[in-house]
Design a protein around this motif. Sequence first.
Motif, PDB file in Angstrom:
ATOM      1  N   THR A 139       0.804  -1.223   0.000  1.00 58.65           N
ATOM      2  CA  THR A 139       0.000   0.000   0.000  1.00 58.65           C
ATOM      3  C   THR A 139       0.839   1.275   0.000  1.00 58.65           C
ATOM      4  O   THR A 139       0.304   2.361  -0.229  1.00 58.65           O
ATOM      5  N   ASN A 140       2.121   1.154   0.257  1.00 59.42           N
ATOM      6  CA  ASN A 140       2.973   2.328   0.433  1.00 59.42           C
ATOM      7  C   ASN A 140       4.238   2.162  -0.416  1.00 59.42           C
ATOM      8  O   ASN A 140       5.045   1.272  -0.173  1.00 59.42           O
ATOM      9  N   VAL A 141       4.395   3.015  -1.417  1.00 60.74           N
ATOM     10  CA  VAL A 141       5.565   2.974  -2.298  1.00 60.74           C
ATOM     11  C   VAL A 141       6.258   4.321  -2.226  1.00 60.74           C
ATOM     12  O   VAL A 141       5.625   5.373  -2.378  1.00 60.74           O
ATOM     13  N   ARG A 142       7.558   4.297  -1.975  1.00 60.43           N
ATOM     14  CA  ARG A 142       8.335   5.531  -1.863  1.00 60.43           C
ATOM     15  C   ARG A 142       9.545   5.481  -2.779  1.00 60.43           C
ATOM     16  O   ARG A 142      10.117   4.421  -3.019  1.00 60.43           O
ATOM     17  N   ARG A 143       9.942   6.671  -3.258  1.00 59.37           N
ATOM     18  CA  ARG A 143      11.102   6.783  -4.154  1.00 59.37           C
ATOM     19  C   ARG A 143      12.126   7.722  -3.517  1.00 59.37           C
ATOM     20  O   ARG A 143      11.788   8.842  -3.111  1.00 59.37           O
ATOM     21  N   VAL A 144      13.354   7.242  -3.439  1.00 63.14           N
ATOM     22  CA  VAL A 144      14.442   8.000  -2.823  1.00 63.14           C
ATOM     23  C   VAL A 144      15.516   8.257  -3.881  1.00 63.14           C
ATOM     24  O   VAL A 144      16.023   7.315  -4.506  1.00 63.14           O
ATOM     25  N   GLY A 145      15.841   9.518  -4.086  1.00 65.86           N
ATOM     26  CA  GLY A 145      16.884   9.872  -5.031  1.00 65.86           C
ATOM     27  C   GLY A 145      18.222  10.046  -4.332  1.00 65.86           C
ATOM     28  O   GLY A 145      18.294  10.596  -3.229  1.00 65.86           O
ATOM     29  N   LEU A 146      19.286   9.569  -4.969  1.00 67.28           N
ATOM     30  CA  LEU A 146      20.645   9.758  -4.467  1.00 67.28           C
ATOM     31  C   LEU A 146      21.425  10.617  -5.458  1.00 67.28           C
ATOM     32  O   LEU A 146      21.396  10.363  -6.663  1.00 67.28           O
TER      33      LEU A 146
END
Length: 227
Positions: A139-146
Amino acid sequence: DAPPGRPGLSEARLTIVQVTDVYTLENFPSLKTLLQCKRSKSSPGSKVISVLTGDFLSPYLLSTVDSGAGMMDAITQTPIDYLTWGNHEADIDHETVCEHVRSYAKSGGTFVNTNMQSHDAMESQVPYEIIEVRSEDGTNVRRVGLVAVLSDDPALYKHFPSPGPFGGAPISDPWETLAEYKEMLEGPPHKCDVVVPLQHLYVPDDLRTCKDFDFPLVLSGHDHHTV
């Protein structure tokens, strides 16, 4: 409730294990064990990554003999998932360093380089990375940029003969680069929830990053301070 240390069913978690300014090989076995332990306890969809934010090819005693070959072997065997530049990588013969970068990419590692993109081995590096994590229940999708920035302080490089450090590749202003890529990664089409800068800068420079931006986390190296 989730067991201690384990994300809840609706929690998307990214765990970042950072090391920096590494001048010895003796702790890599312990780091490998730590990463294995963290990953064994990670829930489906969550991720554990390892990063080394510069100064690993030099200066350490073995590199004067093998030009960093032993260190790169330790890095790939651990493995370290992400590398970034430190100023001391310029101490090693440029062509040898390029070979290390290309070999690291072939081994499956990711070399992030955001503010020195004309580097001769840039085809084996990336200007940014996006990591997606999701909760166990989906239910929870997150995107992290480096993104990764190296110091452009002229005092660090004044002793290098022409064409200069890193084969003469120019180093862009770290904060202008951070501003450009933060805006790009947080906007469409990437739509990262957060951007994490991987820096190789002095502590006052890290404080400037914290003052000028709203990054939730800054991971840096260069100064050998215990924090």
